[in-house]
Design a protein around this motif. Sequence first.
Motif, PDB file in Angstrom:
ATOM      1  N   LEU A 127       0.845  -1.194   0.000  1.00  0.00           N
ATOM      2  CA  LEU A 127       0.000   0.000   0.000  1.00  0.00           C
ATOM      3  C   LEU A 127       0.878   1.239   0.000  1.00  0.00           C
ATOM      4  O   LEU A 127       2.020   1.204   0.447  1.00  0.00           O
ATOM      5  CB  LEU A 127      -0.894   0.015   1.245  1.00  0.00           C
ATOM      6  N   GLY A 128       0.318   2.339  -0.462  1.00  0.00           N
ATOM      7  CA  GLY A 128       1.057   3.595  -0.455  1.00  0.00           C
ATOM      8  C   GLY A 128       0.241   4.704  -1.064  1.00  0.00           C
ATOM      9  O   GLY A 128      -0.996   4.669  -1.038  1.00  0.00           O
ATOM     10  N   GLU A 129       0.947   5.671  -1.619  1.00  0.00           N
ATOM     11  CA  GLU A 129       0.277   6.807  -2.257  1.00  0.00           C
ATOM     12  C   GLU A 129       1.136   7.361  -3.374  1.00  0.00           C
ATOM     13  O   GLU A 129       2.340   7.117  -3.440  1.00  0.00           O
ATOM     14  CB  GLU A 129      -0.045   7.890  -1.235  1.00  0.00           C
ATOM     15  N   ILE A 130       0.502   8.121  -4.236  1.00  0.00           N
ATOM     16  CA  ILE A 130       1.184   8.784  -5.334  1.00  0.00           C
ATOM     17  C   ILE A 130       1.698  10.132  -4.838  1.00  0.00           C
ATOM     18  O   ILE A 130       0.936  10.919  -4.263  1.00  0.00           O
ATOM     19  CB  ILE A 130       0.233   8.981  -6.546  1.00  0.00           C
ATOM     20  N   ALA A 131       2.974  10.393  -5.031  1.00  0.00           N
ATOM     21  CA  ALA A 131       3.571  11.670  -4.627  1.00  0.00           C
ATOM     22  C   ALA A 131       2.972  12.809  -5.457  1.00  0.00           C
ATOM     23  O   ALA A 131       2.424  12.589  -6.543  1.00  0.00           O
ATOM     24  CB  ALA A 131       5.085  11.617  -4.835  1.00  0.00           C
ATOM     25  N   CYS A 132       3.099  14.016  -4.962  1.00  0.00           N
ATOM     26  CA  CYS A 132       2.588  15.182  -5.693  1.00  0.00           C
ATOM     27  C   CYS A 132       3.442  15.488  -6.924  1.00  0.00           C
ATOM     28  O   CYS A 132       2.974  16.123  -7.864  1.00  0.00           O
ATOM     29  CB  CYS A 132       2.533  16.398  -4.781  1.00  0.00           C
ATOM     30  N   GLU A 133       4.691  15.049  -6.906  1.00  0.00           N
ATOM     31  CA  GLU A 133       5.584  15.206  -8.050  1.00  0.00           C
ATOM     32  C   GLU A 133       6.657  14.133  -7.986  1.00  0.00           C
ATOM     33  O   GLU A 133       6.883  13.542  -6.939  1.00  0.00           O
ATOM     34  CB  GLU A 133       6.222  16.595  -8.073  1.00  0.00           C
ATOM     35  N   ARG A 134       7.292  13.900  -9.106  1.00  0.00           N
ATOM     36  CA  ARG A 134       8.378  12.910  -9.191  1.00  0.00           C
ATOM     37  C   ARG A 134       9.477  13.278  -8.197  1.00  0.00           C
ATOM     38  O   ARG A 134       9.867  14.441  -8.102  1.00  0.00           O
ATOM     39  CB  ARG A 134       8.923  12.894 -10.607  1.00  0.00           C
ATOM     40  N   GLN A 135       9.966  12.263  -7.493  1.00  0.00           N
ATOM     41  CA  GLN A 135      11.047  12.475  -6.528  1.00  0.00           C
ATOM     42  C   GLN A 135      12.031  11.315  -6.626  1.00  0.00           C
ATOM     43  O   GLN A 135      11.676  10.185  -6.319  1.00  0.00           O
ATOM     44  CB  GLN A 135      10.484  12.563  -5.116  1.00  0.00           C
ATOM     45  N   GLY A 136      13.237  11.605  -7.070  1.00  0.00           N
ATOM     46  CA  GLY A 136      14.284  10.592  -7.169  1.00  0.00           C
ATOM     47  C   GLY A 136      14.394  10.005  -8.567  1.00  0.00           C
ATOM     48  O   GLY A 136      13.520  10.183  -9.402  1.00  0.00           O
ATOM     49  N   THR A 140      12.323   1.796 -11.403  1.00  0.00           N
ATOM     50  CA  THR A 140      11.900   1.783 -12.802  1.00  0.00           C
ATOM     51  C   THR A 140      10.596   2.552 -12.960  1.00  0.00           C
ATOM     52  O   THR A 140       9.776   2.604 -12.050  1.00  0.00           O
ATOM     53  CB  THR A 140      11.690   0.336 -13.307  1.00  0.00           C
ATOM     54  N   HIS A 141      10.428   3.145 -14.084  1.00  0.00           N
ATOM     55  CA  HIS A 141       9.198   3.828 -14.503  1.00  0.00           C
ATOM     56  C   HIS A 141       8.593   4.695 -13.404  1.00  0.00           C
ATOM     57  O   HIS A 141       9.108   5.745 -13.091  1.00  0.00           O
ATOM     58  CB  HIS A 141       8.156   2.828 -15.000  1.00  0.00           C
ATOM     59  N   TRP A 142       7.514   4.224 -12.815  1.00  0.00           N
ATOM     60  CA  TRP A 142       6.677   4.980 -11.896  1.00  0.00           C
ATOM     61  C   TRP A 142       7.199   4.979 -10.459  1.00  0.00           C
ATOM     62  O   TRP A 142       6.659   5.678  -9.613  1.00  0.00           O
ATOM     63  CB  TRP A 142       5.256   4.398 -11.912  1.00  0.00           C
ATOM     64  N   GLU A 143       8.228   4.240 -10.132  1.00  0.00           N
ATOM     65  CA  GLU A 143       8.682   4.138  -8.738  1.00  0.00           C
ATOM     66  C   GLU A 143       9.070   5.474  -8.107  1.00  0.00           C
ATOM     67  O   GLU A 143       8.858   5.667  -6.913  1.00  0.00           O
ATOM     68  CB  GLU A 143       9.800   3.101  -8.604  1.00  0.00           C
ATOM     69  N   PRO A 144       9.587   6.456  -8.864  1.00  0.00           N
ATOM     70  CA  PRO A 144       9.854   7.761  -8.256  1.00  0.00           C
ATOM     71  C   PRO A 144       8.579   8.550  -7.907  1.00  0.00           C
ATOM     72  O   PRO A 144       8.664   9.664  -7.407  1.00  0.00           O
ATOM     73  CB  PRO A 144      10.674   8.502  -9.325  1.00  0.00           C
ATOM     74  N   MET A 145       7.420   7.984  -8.174  1.00  0.00           N
ATOM     75  CA  MET A 145       6.165   8.648  -7.845  1.00  0.00           C
ATOM     76  C   MET A 145       5.358   7.905  -6.792  1.00  0.00           C
ATOM     77  O   MET A 145       4.297   8.354  -6.404  1.00  0.00           O
ATOM     78  CB  MET A 145       5.328   8.811  -9.111  1.00  0.00           C
ATOM     79  N   PHE A 146       5.863   6.758  -6.314  1.00  0.00           N
ATOM     80  CA  PHE A 146       5.114   5.933  -5.358  1.00  0.00           C
ATOM     81  C   PHE A 146       5.806   5.950  -4.001  1.00  0.00           C
ATOM     82  O   PHE A 146       6.974   5.599  -3.884  1.00  0.00           O
ATOM     83  CB  PHE A 146       4.995   4.495  -5.869  1.00  0.00           C
ATOM     84  N   HIS A 151       6.342   5.291   4.945  1.00  0.00           N
ATOM     85  CA  HIS A 151       7.578   5.944   4.510  1.00  0.00           C
ATOM     86  C   HIS A 151       7.279   7.370   4.060  1.00  0.00           C
ATOM     87  O   HIS A 151       6.134   7.713   3.764  1.00  0.00           O
ATOM     88  CB  HIS A 151       8.220   5.155   3.364  1.00  0.00           C
ATOM     89  N   THR A 152       8.309   8.178   3.989  1.00  0.00           N
ATOM     90  CA  THR A 152       8.148   9.565   3.560  1.00  0.00           C
ATOM     91  C   THR A 152       8.806   9.828   2.218  1.00  0.00           C
ATOM     92  O   THR A 152       8.668  10.919   1.674  1.00  0.00           O
ATOM     93  CB  THR A 152       8.750  10.531   4.610  1.00  0.00           C
ATOM     94  N   ARG A 153       9.528   8.841   1.698  1.00  0.00           N
ATOM     95  CA  ARG A 153      10.219   8.993   0.420  1.00  0.00           C
ATOM     96  C   ARG A 153       9.623   8.043  -0.612  1.00  0.00           C
ATOM     97  O   ARG A 153       9.085   7.000  -0.270  1.00  0.00           O
ATOM     98  CB  ARG A 153      11.709   8.681   0.573  1.00  0.00           C
TER      99      ARG A 153
END
Length: 182
Positions: A127-136, A140-146, A151-153
């Motif tokens: 489980l998690g959430e979509i970040a407000c913007e790409r981070q990192g 692969t692909h969408w992982e910088p947005m999940f 967690h906070t990152r």
Amino acid sequence: MGLVYFVSAYERKLEDMAHAWQGGPTPLRPLRLDVPEVLSSDLDTVVRQKAIAAYRLALVPLFVEHGGLFIEHLNGFPGPLVNPFWERLQDRICSLIPPGLSRAAHVVQKVCYCDGRTLRVYTGSVLGEIACERQGDGGTHWEPMFIPAGHTRTLGQMPREERLRCSASAEVVRAFRSDIGL
């Protein structure tokens, strides 16, 4: 069980899986193949068809992985269609959720083992959430947005070891290895 091959077209996935596989009695054999994927909203169908297609190309015992990103605000879309969705939208995925609305999402990863006679599917989820913007830039692909729950990152901000521990891939690989005795 003897050698097991992991099939993927993505170098980073091959590297991540080799890292996750460490410590077992037999080494993982990466096999870079571009296997056609069926377009379906059913993740089991996608991963099974992918494993069958990979086996037909390689003719060795192997497993494939396929995941789905299920965004609550989008009624579970893109799900297993995350690759074509990512190719078209990339970082704009974050902006599909208006401010103030739920950013909840979950990732489901499936592994399918195929040896020409047996087809087994294993499942992991987080489980998690979509970040407000790409981070990192990791993953692969969408992982910088999940952002995984607790967690906070984003997965993209985490070093490989941490990212793999927090991902659905780690859970599914553990289940698969346990079942096959590796």
